[in-house]
Motif scaffolding. Structure first.
Motif, PDB file in Angstrom:
ATOM      1  N   ALA A  52       0.823  -1.215   0.000  1.00 39.03           N
ATOM      2  CA  ALA A  52       0.000   0.000   0.000  1.00 39.03           C
ATOM      3  C   ALA A  52       0.856   1.264   0.000  1.00 39.03           C
ATOM      4  O   ALA A  52       0.521   2.247  -0.657  1.00 39.03           O
ATOM      5  CB  ALA A  52      -0.934   0.001   1.209  1.00 39.03           C
ATOM      6  N   ALA A  53       1.958   1.234   0.739  1.00 41.84           N
ATOM      7  CA  ALA A  53       2.825   2.411   0.840  1.00 41.84           C
ATOM      8  C   ALA A  53       3.808   2.498  -0.312  1.00 41.84           C
ATOM      9  O   ALA A  53       4.319   3.581  -0.614  1.00 41.84           O
ATOM     10  CB  ALA A  53       3.592   2.381   2.168  1.00 41.84           C
ATOM     11  N   GLY A  54       4.110   1.374  -0.945  1.00 41.59           N
ATOM     12  CA  GLY A  54       5.150   1.375  -1.972  1.00 41.59           C
ATOM     13  C   GLY A  54       6.525   1.501  -1.339  1.00 41.59           C
ATOM     14  O   GLY A  54       7.454   2.019  -1.953  1.00 41.59           O
ATOM     15  N   ARG A  55       6.660   1.057  -0.105  1.00 42.38           N
ATOM     16  CA  ARG A  55       7.914   1.163   0.651  1.00 42.38           C
ATOM     17  C   ARG A  55       8.199  -0.157   1.357  1.00 42.38           C
ATOM     18  O   ARG A  55       7.295  -0.800   1.874  1.00 42.38           O
ATOM     19  CB  ARG A  55       7.810   2.246   1.709  1.00 42.38           C
ATOM     20  CG  ARG A  55       7.222   3.534   1.200  1.00 42.38           C
ATOM     21  CD  ARG A  55       8.200   4.662   1.302  1.00 42.38           C
ATOM     22  NE  ARG A  55       7.598   5.857   0.741  1.00 42.38           N
ATOM     23  CZ  ARG A  55       8.125   6.520  -0.259  1.00 42.38           C
ATOM     24  NH1 ARG A  55       9.233   6.126  -0.806  1.00 42.38           N
ATOM     25  NH2 ARG A  55       7.550   7.615  -0.714  1.00 42.38           N
ATOM     26  N   MET A  56       9.459  -0.532   1.388  1.00 41.56           N
ATOM     27  CA  MET A  56       9.880  -1.692   2.165  1.00 41.56           C
ATOM     28  C   MET A  56      10.154  -1.193   3.585  1.00 41.56           C
ATOM     29  O   MET A  56      10.757  -0.129   3.765  1.00 41.56           O
ATOM     30  CB  MET A  56      11.159  -2.313   1.600  1.00 41.56           C
ATOM     31  CG  MET A  56      11.054  -2.760   0.151  1.00 41.56           C
ATOM     32  SD  MET A  56       9.864  -4.075  -0.106  1.00 41.56           S
ATOM     33  CE  MET A  56       8.607  -3.225  -1.025  1.00 41.56           C
ATOM     34  N   LEU A  80      14.354   2.936  -9.696  1.00 44.52           N
ATOM     35  CA  LEU A  80      14.083   1.667  -9.034  1.00 44.52           C
ATOM     36  C   LEU A  80      12.624   1.562  -8.594  1.00 44.52           C
ATOM     37  O   LEU A  80      12.038   2.546  -8.139  1.00 44.52           O
ATOM     38  CB  LEU A  80      15.011   1.502  -7.831  1.00 44.52           C
ATOM     39  CG  LEU A  80      16.504   1.502  -8.171  1.00 44.52           C
ATOM     40  CD1 LEU A  80      17.334   1.437  -6.899  1.00 44.52           C
ATOM     41  CD2 LEU A  80      16.845   0.350  -9.092  1.00 44.52           C
ATOM     42  N   PRO A  81      12.045   0.368  -8.690  1.00 45.67           N
ATOM     43  CA  PRO A  81      10.650   0.181  -8.279  1.00 45.67           C
ATOM     44  C   PRO A  81      10.499  -0.015  -6.774  1.00 45.67           C
ATOM     45  O   PRO A  81       9.392  -0.206  -6.291  1.00 45.67           O
ATOM     46  CB  PRO A  81      10.242  -1.089  -9.036  1.00 45.67           C
ATOM     47  CG  PRO A  81      11.516  -1.858  -9.152  1.00 45.67           C
ATOM     48  CD  PRO A  81      12.601  -0.830  -9.318  1.00 45.67           C
ATOM     49  N   LEU A  82      11.602   0.030  -6.031  1.00 46.50           N
ATOM     50  CA  LEU A  82      11.591  -0.169  -4.583  1.00 46.50           C
ATOM     51  C   LEU A  82      12.029   1.104  -3.883  1.00 46.50           C
ATOM     52  O   LEU A  82      12.810   1.877  -4.425  1.00 46.50           O
ATOM     53  CB  LEU A  82      12.558  -1.296  -4.202  1.00 46.50           C
ATOM     54  CG  LEU A  82      12.379  -2.621  -4.915  1.00 46.50           C
ATOM     55  CD1 LEU A  82      13.583  -3.509  -4.683  1.00 46.50           C
ATOM     56  CD2 LEU A  82      11.121  -3.300  -4.446  1.00 46.50           C
ATOM     57  N   SER A  83      11.570   1.280  -2.649  1.00 41.88           N
ATOM     58  CA  SER A  83      11.936   2.470  -1.902  1.00 41.88           C
ATOM     59  C   SER A  83      11.773   2.166  -0.422  1.00 41.88           C
ATOM     60  O   SER A  83      10.892   1.389  -0.066  1.00 41.88           O
ATOM     61  CB  SER A  83      11.015   3.612  -2.324  1.00 41.88           C
ATOM     62  OG  SER A  83      11.375   4.806  -1.721  1.00 41.88           O
TER      63      SER A  83
END
Length: 189
Positions: A48-52, A73-76
């Motif tokens: 939901a947050a788009g964050r690890m 990058l698709p990760l943040s």
């Protein structure tokens, strides 16, 4: 670009003891279920947050270097480039020299910039692999409090309201939990 999870977080942003205290549970009868719900809640909040939340290692796979010389990058958030490699025509991996890829973790989404000439690739598909560490840090203390609270609240909701509630929450987070996540969502244009 394909992100592949390599190693999961070493811990969860909410401990079993914290969840049991919040739920006022004194027995260990449902510890396994509660642990599973904590992990599922973390995954839902990360999506939901788009964050690890807690540091975890991911591999980014690319077919070719972008013409712009910048890989969004698709990760943040991303803290480190662990390793990078390119594959020749025979499928043999060749490490990319340190310093040839520069991480800009300050932008959102994080970017990897190619310094100088892009290393030569030899195959048409999955020719580049970049391993990164994504997450706020190695422990729960590094995770912003609202995101930890969102994991705790979602875990509690799923524990107390067993049954179809998990399926309903998969479509959309409950409003009070979504409000905790909202400030951390990546804006999409």
């Amino acid at each position: 670009m394909t992100p592949l999870a390599l190693t999961p977080p070493a811990s969860e942003p909410v401990s079993l003891a914290e969840a049991k205290l919040f739920l006022r549970l004194d027995t260990a009868d449902e510890d396994e279920l509660l642990g599973t719900l904590i992990t599922a809640s973390r995954l839902m909040i990360e999506a939901a947050a788009g964050r690890m939340l807690i540091d975890q290692t991911w591999r980014i796979v690319l077919d070719r270097w972008p013409e712009s010389g910048e890989i969004r990058l698709p990760l943040s958030p991303v803290s480190t480039i662990v390793a990078a490699r390119v594959f020749d025509a025979l499928g043999t991996p060749h490490p990319v020299e340190a310093g040839r890829l520069v991480l800009d973790a300050r932008c959102d989404p994080p970017a990897v910039r190619i310094a100088g000439e892009a290393p030569e690739i030899g195959r048409a598909r999955s020719a580049i692999e970049i391993d990164v560490v994504a997450g706020y840090g190695p422990t729960a203390a590094a995770v912003p409090a609202p995101l930890r609270q969102a994991v705790l609240r979602l875990t509690t909701r799923w524990f107390e309201q067993r049954g179809d509630v998990v399926g309903r929450d998969a479509a959309a987070l409950p409003a009070e939990i979504a409000a905790l996540v909202a400030p951390y969502r990546r804006a999409r244009l």
